[in-house]
Design an enzyme around this catalytic site. Structure first.
Site, short mmCIF file in Angstrom:
data_model
loop_
_atom_site.label_atom_id
_atom_site.label_comp_id
_atom_site.label_asym_id
_atom_site.label_seq_id
_atom_site.Cartn_x
_atom_site.Cartn_y
_atom_site.Cartn_z
N ASN A 11 -0.65 -0.40 3.30
CA ASN A 11 -0.09 -1.67 3.11
C ASN A 11 1.27 -1.39 2.53
O ASN A 11 1.49 -1.41 1.14
CB ASN A 11 -0.90 -2.64 2.45
N TRP A 12 2.50 -1.47 3.19
CA TRP A 12 3.66 -1.07 2.62
C TRP A 12 4.32 -2.11 1.97
O TRP A 12 5.30 -1.90 1.13
CB TRP A 12 4.82 -0.29 3.60
N LYS A 13 4.01 -3.24 2.09
CA LYS A 13 4.41 -4.58 1.49
C LYS A 13 5.93 -4.71 1.67
O LYS A 13 6.31 -4.10 2.95
CB LYS A 13 3.93 -4.53 -0.08
N HIS A 95 -3.65 -11.50 2.85
CA HIS A 95 -3.63 -10.83 1.58
C HIS A 95 -3.38 -11.63 0.40
O HIS A 95 -2.66 -12.67 0.54
CB HIS A 95 -2.31 -9.64 1.88
N GLU A 97 -1.49 -11.62 -2.06
CA GLU A 97 0.01 -11.98 -1.99
C GLU A 97 0.56 -13.06 -1.27
O GLU A 97 1.45 -13.79 -1.45
CB GLU A 97 0.80 -10.70 -2.09
N GLU A 165 -10.50 -7.17 -1.63
CA GLU A 165 -9.57 -6.67 -2.58
C GLU A 165 -9.52 -7.83 -3.74
O GLU A 165 -9.07 -8.84 -3.53
CB GLU A 165 -8.12 -7.11 -1.84
N GLY A 171 -2.40 -3.71 -7.71
CA GLY A 171 -1.33 -3.13 -8.38
C GLY A 171 -1.48 -3.19 -9.99
O GLY A 171 -0.40 -3.06 -10.85
N SER A 209 -5.66 -0.76 -6.39
CA SER A 209 -5.46 0.30 -7.26
C SER A 209 -6.42 1.68 -6.86
O SER A 209 -6.88 2.31 -7.61
CB SER A 209 -5.93 -0.20 -8.43
N GLY A 230 -2.10 0.11 -1.29
CA GLY A 230 -0.77 -0.66 -1.56
C GLY A 230 0.11 0.48 -2.04
O GLY A 230 0.64 1.35 -1.24
N GLY A 231 0.25 0.56 -3.24
CA GLY A 231 1.46 1.26 -3.84
C GLY A 231 1.19 2.90 -3.70
O GLY A 231 2.36 3.36 -3.28
P1 PGA Z 1 -2.60 -1.51 -4.46
O1 PGA Z 1 -2.52 -2.49 -3.58
O2 PGA Z 1 -3.26 -0.09 -3.96
O3 PGA Z 1 -1.24 -1.32 -5.01
O4 PGA Z 1 -3.31 -2.01 -5.64
C1 PGA Z 1 -3.57 -2.97 -2.64
C2 PGA Z 1 -3.13 -4.14 -1.62
O5 PGA Z 1 -2.56 -5.17 -2.00
O6 PGA Z 1 -3.49 -3.96 -0.71
#
Ligand code: PGA
Length: 249
Positions: A11-13, A95, A97, A165, A171, A209, A230-231
């Site tokens: 997930n590149w956000k 998600h 966010e 999640e 994050g 994470s 994510g990251g």
């Molecule tokens: P993260 O994000 O790996 O940066 O913790 C995961 C996600 O939001 O899907």
């Protein structure tokens, strides 16, 4: 059917202009081996370019969200058909966010899931407890409510992936203990089995994470079929190392 090899999705956000995004996608495709099914979820603006760059590869491409309506006067929104037209075959929905950052609730996510399925997409629906719910011991209850509220009971199970999640793990560099992940995933497996025809086969991903250093243990946990990253998905080497860590021998 539950996958025999892990599904690792990035997930590149809101990261990625066209040239570096295409380069990242190409690097992922170049390193994709038989050990895992890989997918990338770039921002909508570069979806088409990334999908073109990945044409002919095994790497899946998806959007990060879609609108619940098929079209209309919704300034700034992207419909599921638009994602599909740009080359996506999947979309993330729900998600944290968007749930917590933008106030999306379960009925809205369920409506988006119906819209995405109607447009021919598969859906990756994210669920997970907040830190307060975790501390209060309310994780399993929260997951049950989110499955009930945001996953329509008539969704085709073969076009659904569910990502667990925990909001507090996204994050932050913190992750639940492997036993807590196992407990949440066993719970989700049972909930989905009761809710959907064939629901016990739905792939369950852990997200929050995930890095190459913890991926081996997480991906080896019971009822974990893959990871939503994510990251660490913004670095092709790290993303590929996560996938490699999940290889089942
Ligand atoms: P993260 O994000 O790996 O940066 O913790 C995961 C996600 O939001 O899907």
């Amino acid at each position: 059917m539950r996958p025999t090899r892990p599904i690792v999705l990035g997930n590149w956000k809101m990261h990625g202009l066209r040239a570096p995004g295409v380069a990242l996608a190409r690097a992922v495709a170049a390193g994709a081996g038989p050990a895992a099914t890989l997918g990338v979820f770039p921002p909508a603006t570069i979806l088409h370019a990334v999908a073109e760059a990945l044409a002919g590869s095994t790497v899946l491409v998806g959007g990060q969200d879609c609108h619940h309506a098929s079209q209309g006067a919704y300034t700034g929104s992207v419909s599921a058909a638009m994602l599909a037209d740009a080359g996506a075959t999947w979309t993330l929905l729900g998600h944290s966010e968007r749930r917590h950052g933008l106030g999306e609730d379960d009925p809205l996510i369920a409506a988006k899931a119906r819209a995405a399925i109607a447009a021919g997409l598969g859906v990756v629906i994210c669920v997970g407890e907040t830190e307060a719910e975790y501390v209060a011991g309310a994780t399993l209850e929260r997951l049950a409510a989110q499955v009930e509220g945001s996953i329509p009971a008539d969704l085709p199970a073969d076009r659904l992936i569910v990502a667990y999640e925990p909001v507090w793990a996204i994050g932050t560099g913190r992750t639940p203990a492997d036993a807590e992940i196992a407990r949440a995933h066993a719970h989700l497996r049972a909930l989905l089995g009761r809710r959907l025809a064939g629901g016990e086969q739905v792939p369950l991903l852990y997200g929050g994470s995930v890095k190459s250093g913890n991926a081996g243990a997480i991906l080896a946990t019971a009822n974990v079929d893959g990871a939503l990253v994510g990251g660490a998905s913004l670095d092709a080497g790290e993303f590929l190392a996560i996938a490699a860590a999940g290889a089942r021998v």
